[in-house]
Design a protein around this motif. Structure first.
Motif, short mmCIF file in Angstrom:
data_model
loop_
_atom_site.label_atom_id
_atom_site.label_comp_id
_atom_site.label_asym_id
_atom_site.label_seq_id
_atom_site.Cartn_x
_atom_site.Cartn_y
_atom_site.Cartn_z
N VAL A 267 -0.65 9.95 -0.14
CA VAL A 267 -1.80 9.57 -0.96
C VAL A 267 -3.07 9.36 -0.15
O VAL A 267 -4.10 9.00 -0.70
CB VAL A 267 -1.50 8.27 -1.76
N ARG A 268 -3.00 9.62 1.16
CA ARG A 268 -4.20 9.38 1.97
C ARG A 268 -5.27 10.42 1.66
O ARG A 268 -5.00 11.45 1.06
CB ARG A 268 -3.83 9.41 3.45
N LYS B 256 -2.16 -1.92 4.06
CA LYS B 256 -2.38 -0.97 5.17
C LYS B 256 -3.60 -1.44 5.96
O LYS B 256 -4.68 -1.61 5.39
CB LYS B 256 -2.61 0.43 4.59
N SER C 251 -8.00 -0.15 6.45
CA SER C 251 -8.49 0.66 5.33
C SER C 251 -9.64 -0.06 4.63
O SER C 251 -9.55 -1.27 4.38
CB SER C 251 -7.34 0.90 4.34
N SER D 90 -10.31 0.04 1.66
CA SER D 90 -9.85 -0.41 0.34
C SER D 90 -8.70 -1.41 0.48
O SER D 90 -8.67 -2.42 -0.21
CB SER D 90 -9.34 0.79 -0.48
N SER D 91 -7.77 -1.13 1.39
CA SER D 91 -6.53 -1.92 1.45
C SER D 91 -6.47 -2.88 2.63
O SER D 91 -5.56 -3.72 2.68
CB SER D 91 -5.32 -0.97 1.54
N VAL E 18 0.91 0.34 -4.54
CA VAL E 18 -0.45 0.42 -5.09
C VAL E 18 -1.31 1.22 -4.11
O VAL E 18 -1.39 0.88 -2.93
CB VAL E 18 -1.08 -0.99 -5.25
N CYS E 19 -1.93 2.29 -4.60
CA CYS E 19 -2.92 3.00 -3.79
C CYS E 19 -4.27 2.87 -4.51
O CYS E 19 -4.53 3.60 -5.48
CB CYS E 19 -2.57 4.47 -3.60
N PRO E 20 -5.12 1.98 -4.05
CA PRO E 20 -6.39 1.76 -4.77
C PRO E 20 -7.21 3.03 -4.92
O PRO E 20 -7.74 3.29 -6.01
CB PRO E 20 -7.11 0.74 -3.89
N GLU E 21 -7.31 3.82 -3.88
CA GLU E 21 -8.24 4.96 -3.96
C GLU E 21 -7.74 6.03 -4.94
O GLU E 21 -8.54 6.66 -5.63
CB GLU E 21 -8.47 5.52 -2.55
N ARG F 288 -9.49 13.75 -0.81
CA ARG F 288 -10.79 13.19 -1.21
C ARG F 288 -11.61 12.95 0.05
O ARG F 288 -11.06 12.95 1.16
CB ARG F 288 -10.59 11.86 -1.97
N SER G 103 0.87 -1.18 0.00
CA SER G 103 0.00 0.00 0.00
C SER G 103 0.90 1.23 0.00
O SER G 103 1.75 1.39 0.89
CB SER G 103 -0.88 0.00 1.24
N SER G 104 0.72 2.10 -0.99
CA SER G 104 1.66 3.21 -1.22
C SER G 104 1.91 4.08 0.00
O SER G 104 3.03 4.55 0.23
CB SER G 104 1.12 4.13 -2.33
N CYS G 105 0.87 4.31 0.80
CA CYS G 105 1.02 5.24 1.93
C CYS G 105 2.03 4.72 2.95
O CYS G 105 2.63 5.51 3.69
CB CYS G 105 -0.33 5.51 2.60
S1 SF4 Z 1 -6.18 3.40 -0.30
FE1 SF4 Z 1 -4.69 2.06 0.66
S2 SF4 Z 1 -2.73 2.76 -0.13
FE2 SF4 Z 1 -4.21 4.39 -0.58
S3 SF4 Z 1 -4.01 5.75 1.17
FE3 SF4 Z 1 -5.65 4.32 1.64
S4 SF4 Z 1 -4.66 2.70 2.81
FE4 SF4 Z 1 -3.05 3.83 1.76
#
Ligand code: SF4
Length: 315
Positions: A17-18, A103, A106, A108-109, A42-45, A54, A9-11
Motif C-alpha cells: 500500500v505504499r 509505521k 511516515s 501520515s502514520s 489501517v492505511c491512512p493514505e 501515488r 499500519s497496513s504496510c
Molecule cells: S500511510 Fe501509513 S500504512 Fe499507508 S503506506 Fe504509508 S506508512 Fe504505511
C-alpha cells in the motif's frame, strides 16, 4: 482470553500500500506477535483516497501546525486527511483496540520524530504524522508504538505488557465492574505496576483503599488513567531489581540460607547485566509454586504475557 485487537499500519503486515506500491513487512509483528493478536490494519493514505501508486508526501511548514503536502506537485492534502482521520477514529471505537503499532517516519502514520520540511525543502523540526496525531488525541489511554522502537527489547516488552493489561482491564470491566473485581485486578497487577512506577503503585493502592468513598464510575476512570499513565513509564534494571528483592521477602521463612544466597546472587547477576530478567523470574516462579505462595502465584509480574514471545529473554 480472546485475541487482543491491535491497530497497525497496513504496510507493516506486508500489504503493498505504499506510495510506490511496496510494503514494509515486519516479520516479528506479522509472524510472532501476530499469533496472539488480531490486527486491524489501517492505511491512512489509501483509505483516504490517494490510491496506489501515488505521489509521495511529507509534512511541511509551521512545526506547530504542519501541513501534509505532496512532494512534487505541492498539493496540500491536510484537510482531506484530517476529515477522513476524524471519521476513521470514530469507527475504530467499535473495534475495541488495545493498542496501535504505527509505521515510523511516515507523514501520515508516524507517531513521533517525523521530519517537517521548510519552504526550501530542507528538513528542520520534527512532528507527528497526521493520522497518528488524531488517533493519539482521540484514544489517549491506548498504548501506541512504532515498529522501529519495537526492535528495542525493553520498549517491546513494555508495549506488549501494556496491551495485555488493557485487555484484562476491559474484560474485567465488561464481566464484573465491582469494587471486589477492582481489588482483585489491582492485587494481581501490583508488582507489575511497581516495576514501572513505585509512585503510581502507591497512588493506585490509596485509590483502591478509598474506593468505597468515590462514585464507582469516577473510581474506574481514575484507576484506568493512573494505571495506563504509570505503565507508560519505562521499566529499568534498577526498578526490576527492587521488585525482585521485594519478592524475595515472601520466602523469608521457606528458603534455606543456601537458597536465599543463590537467589540473591541471581538478582545481583541480573542487576550487573550478566543474566536477562527471565532467569531470576523462573527461579522465583519455581519457589512460588513449590512453597504454594498464593499472592505470588497470581502476580502478572511473574507471567505478564505468553512465554513464547521470549520478551524477557532480552531485558
Ligand atoms: S500511510 Fe501509513 S500504512 Fe499507508 S503506506 Fe504509508 S506508512 Fe504505511
Amino acid at each position: 482470553m480472546e485475541k487482543i485487537r491491535i491497530g497497525i499500519s497496513s504496510c507493516l503486515l506486508g500489504e503493498a500500500v505504499r506510495y510506490d506500491g511496496g510494503h514494509k513487512l515486519d516479520r516479528f509483528l506479522r509472524d510472532t506477535l501476530g499469533q496472539y493478536v488480531e490486527y486491524v490494519p489501517v492505511c491512512p493514505e489509501v483509505e483516504c483516497g490517494f490510491g496506489i501508486p501515488r505521489e509521495s508526501m511529507h509534512l511541511e511548514g509551521d512545526p506547530q501546525a504542519p501541513r501534509l503536502v505532496t512532494t512534487r506537485t505541492k498539493r496540500d492534502v491536510t484537510d482531506q486527511m484530517l476529515t477522513w482521520a476524524h471519521r476513521r477514529v470514530a469507527e475504530l471505537e467499535r473495534e475495541n483496540l488495545c493498542g496501535f503499532i504505527f509505521k515510523s517516519n511516515s507523514p501520515s502514520s508516524g507517531m513521533e520524530r517525523v521530519k517537517i520540511f521548510d519552504r526550501n525543502g530542507m528538513p528542520g523540526k520534527i512532528g507527528i504524522g497526521v493520522f497518528a496525531g488524531v488517533f493519539m488525541h482521540h484514544f489517549p489511554l491506548i498504548p501506541v508504538e512504532e515498529e522501529g522502537r519495537l526492535h528495542d527489547p525493553v520498549l517491546r516488552e513494555s508495549f506488549i505488557e501494556r496491551i495485555f493489561v488493557l485487555k484484562r482491564w476491559r474484560e474485567m470491566m465488561q464481566q464484573s465492574a465491582t469494587i471486589g473485581s477492582l481489588v482483585n485486578f489491582h492485587t494481581r497487577h501490583k508488582l507489575l505496576i511497581m516495576a514501572h512506577s513505585p509512585k503510581h503503585y502507591t497512588s493506585l493502592g490509596k485509590l483502591v483503599a478509598n474506593g468505597k468513598a468515590i462514585p464507582e464510575e469516577e473510581l474506574y476512570r481514575q484507576y484506568q488513567f493512573l494505571l495506563m499513565e504509570g505503565l507508560k513509564l519505562k521499566v529499568t534494571v534498577k526498578k526490576n531489581t527492587n521488585v525482585l528483592q521485594h519478592l524475595m521477602g515472601y520466602f523469608k521463612r521457606e528458603l534455606s540460607a543456601d537458597e536465599k544466597q543463590e537467589l540473591m546472587e541471581l538478582i545481583e547477576h541480573y542487576h550487573q547485566g550478566h543474566f536477562p530478567l527471565i532467569v531470576p523470574i523462573i527461579v522465583i516462579n519455581h519457589y512460588a509454586r513449590k512453597y504454594g505462595q498464593p499472592y505470588l502465584k497470581i502476580q502478572y509480574y511473574l507471567n505478564p504475557h505468553p512465554l513464547e514471545l521470549q520478551l524477557r529473554n532480552h531485558v
